[in-house]
Design a protein around this motif. Structure first.
Motif, PDB file in Angstrom:
ATOM      1  N   ARG A 157     -64.410   5.467 -36.458  1.00  0.00           N
ATOM      2  CA  ARG A 157     -63.713   5.652 -37.704  1.00  0.00           C
ATOM      3  C   ARG A 157     -62.609   6.226 -37.658  1.00  0.00           C
ATOM      4  N   GLU A 158     -62.420   7.624 -37.194  1.00  0.00           N
ATOM      5  CA  GLU A 158     -61.415   8.492 -37.010  1.00  0.00           C
ATOM      6  C   GLU A 158     -60.357   7.911 -36.197  1.00  0.00           C
ATOM      7  N   ARG A 159     -60.720   7.282 -34.748  1.00  0.00           N
ATOM      8  CA  ARG A 159     -59.794   6.414 -34.038  1.00  0.00           C
ATOM      9  C   ARG A 159     -59.087   5.150 -34.714  1.00  0.00           C
ATOM     10  N   ALA A 160     -60.020   4.347 -35.620  1.00  0.00           N
ATOM     11  CA  ALA A 160     -59.242   3.413 -36.287  1.00  0.00           C
ATOM     12  C   ALA A 160     -58.392   4.075 -37.520  1.00  0.00           C
ATOM     13  N   ALA A 161     -58.530   4.961 -37.927  1.00  0.00           N
ATOM     14  CA  ALA A 161     -57.838   5.654 -38.941  1.00  0.00           C
ATOM     15  C   ALA A 161     -56.577   6.311 -38.601  1.00  0.00           C
ATOM     16  N   LEU A 162     -56.606   6.959 -37.311  1.00  0.00           N
ATOM     17  CA  LEU A 162     -55.441   7.320 -36.578  1.00  0.00           C
ATOM     18  C   LEU A 162     -54.410   6.199 -36.100  1.00  0.00           C
ATOM     19  N   ALA A 163     -55.113   5.385 -35.676  1.00  0.00           N
ATOM     20  CA  ALA A 163     -54.197   4.217 -35.214  1.00  0.00           C
ATOM     21  C   ALA A 163     -53.547   3.761 -36.389  1.00  0.00           C
ATOM     22  N   LEU A 164     -54.040   3.248 -37.442  1.00  0.00           N
ATOM     23  CA  LEU A 164     -53.584   2.784 -38.760  1.00  0.00           C
ATOM     24  C   LEU A 164     -52.555   3.721 -39.381  1.00  0.00           C
ATOM     25  N   ALA A 165     -52.859   5.071 -39.127  1.00  0.00           N
ATOM     26  CA  ALA A 165     -51.953   5.883 -39.789  1.00  0.00           C
ATOM     27  C   ALA A 165     -50.448   5.833 -39.018  1.00  0.00           C
ATOM     28  N   ALA A 193     -49.500   3.541 -37.294  1.00  0.00           N
ATOM     29  CA  ALA A 193     -48.966   2.040 -37.413  1.00  0.00           C
ATOM     30  C   ALA A 193     -47.935   2.234 -38.666  1.00  0.00           C
ATOM     31  N   THR A 194     -48.572   2.843 -39.857  1.00  0.00           N
ATOM     32  CA  THR A 194     -47.821   3.095 -40.798  1.00  0.00           C
ATOM     33  C   THR A 194     -46.679   3.651 -40.884  1.00  0.00           C
ATOM     34  N   THR A 195     -46.662   4.814 -39.840  1.00  0.00           N
ATOM     35  CA  THR A 195     -45.478   5.578 -39.559  1.00  0.00           C
ATOM     36  C   THR A 195     -44.516   4.968 -38.870  1.00  0.00           C
ATOM     37  N   HIS A 196     -44.788   3.862 -38.105  1.00  0.00           N
ATOM     38  CA  HIS A 196     -44.070   3.097 -37.180  1.00  0.00           C
ATOM     39  C   HIS A 196     -44.193   1.757 -37.587  1.00  0.00           C
ATOM     40  N   PRO A 197     -43.907   1.316 -38.687  1.00  0.00           N
ATOM     41  CA  PRO A 197     -44.163  -0.109 -39.133  1.00  0.00           C
ATOM     42  C   PRO A 197     -43.335  -1.109 -38.307  1.00  0.00           C
ATOM     43  N   ALA A 198     -42.294  -0.607 -37.766  1.00  0.00           N
ATOM     44  CA  ALA A 198     -41.428  -1.872 -36.993  1.00  0.00           C
ATOM     45  C   ALA A 198     -42.212  -2.394 -35.760  1.00  0.00           C
ATOM     46  N   ASP A 199     -43.204  -1.634 -35.012  1.00  0.00           N
ATOM     47  CA  ASP A 199     -43.921  -1.951 -33.974  1.00  0.00           C
ATOM     48  C   ASP A 199     -44.932  -2.969 -34.642  1.00  0.00           C
ATOM     49  N   ALA A 200     -44.657  -4.220 -34.618  1.00  0.00           N
ATOM     50  CA  ALA A 200     -45.467  -5.141 -34.879  1.00  0.00           C
ATOM     51  C   ALA A 200     -46.749  -5.332 -34.298  1.00  0.00           C
ATOM     52  N   SER A 260     -57.217   1.051 -47.280  1.00  0.00           N
ATOM     53  CA  SER A 260     -56.461   1.144 -48.304  1.00  0.00           C
ATOM     54  C   SER A 260     -56.040   2.726 -48.281  1.00  0.00           C
ATOM     55  N   ALA A 261     -56.780   3.551 -48.490  1.00  0.00           N
ATOM     56  CA  ALA A 261     -56.961   4.883 -48.790  1.00  0.00           C
ATOM     57  C   ALA A 261     -56.068   5.438 -47.241  1.00  0.00           C
ATOM     58  N   VAL A 262     -56.564   5.166 -46.221  1.00  0.00           N
ATOM     59  CA  VAL A 262     -55.766   5.522 -45.029  1.00  0.00           C
ATOM     60  C   VAL A 262     -54.279   5.227 -45.062  1.00  0.00           C
ATOM     61  N   ILE A 263     -53.892   3.921 -45.571  1.00  0.00           N
ATOM     62  CA  ILE A 263     -52.669   3.648 -45.490  1.00  0.00           C
ATOM     63  C   ILE A 263     -51.886   4.470 -46.455  1.00  0.00           C
ATOM     64  N   TRP A 264     -52.670   4.697 -47.710  1.00  0.00           N
ATOM     65  CA  TRP A 264     -51.911   5.731 -48.747  1.00  0.00           C
ATOM     66  C   TRP A 264     -51.910   6.950 -48.445  1.00  0.00           C
TER      67      TRP A 264
END
Length: 162
Positions: free
Chosen positions: A93-101, A103-110, A130-134
């Protein structure tokens, strides 16, 4: 009236307090959303710290590292957070959240964005995603405020030994 730092930068939070208060209100709403989604405080702080690392925001790193430690995070995990992919100290869960965070920080890397989202879908609920992204969006905004204002990191005041 200008509110400038010693380096000549404007403290945008002080210069435009109404806008900053709106950002703080957003952060409070996001904290509630994260809690309702089941994200515990240590995970939220890991996200805040990782985003702040990527943005090189010294002020937010200092603040959220102290908050994470108070929330029960370990110094070992905080020390290896920049290399979280290379250690087994973080759960799925932490790994998924960190990767998503990230990706949110660097959205140009599709590619990274698609990979992070796909991984998140396997272990996080829609509410958690949704919460992780927010959390990441909000932390990115605070990072920009602090970086552009050059908010200083003040030395820690030592506490007296008992």
């Amino acid at each position: 009236m200008a509110v400038a730092t010693t380096g000549g930068r404007v403290y945008v939070d002080k210069q435009s307090p109404r806008a900053y208060k709106a950002l703080v209100a957003t952060a409070e709403a996001v904290r509630e959303v994260a809690a309702e989604a089941g994200l515990d405080r240590p995970l939220v702080e890991l996200i805040n710290i990782r985003v702040s690392q990527l943005n090189a925001c010294a002020f937010c790193l200092d603040l959220h590292t102290r908050t994470a430690l108070r929330a029960g995070e370990t110094t070992q995990r905080l020390a290896v957070l920049p290399a979280w992919r290379d250690t087994a100290l973080f759960g799925s869960r932490e790994r998924a959240a960190l990767a998503l965070a990230e990706a949110t920080t660097h959205p140009a890397d599709a590619g990274a964005q698609e990979s992070a989202y796909a991984a998140a879908r396997t272990v996080l609920s829609d509410d958690e995603i949704s919460a992780v992204i927010w959390v990441a969006i909000t932390m990115n905004a605070f990072n920009r405020v602090s970086v552009m204002s050059k908010h200083p990191v003040r030395p820690a005041v030592p506490t007296p030994s008992a």
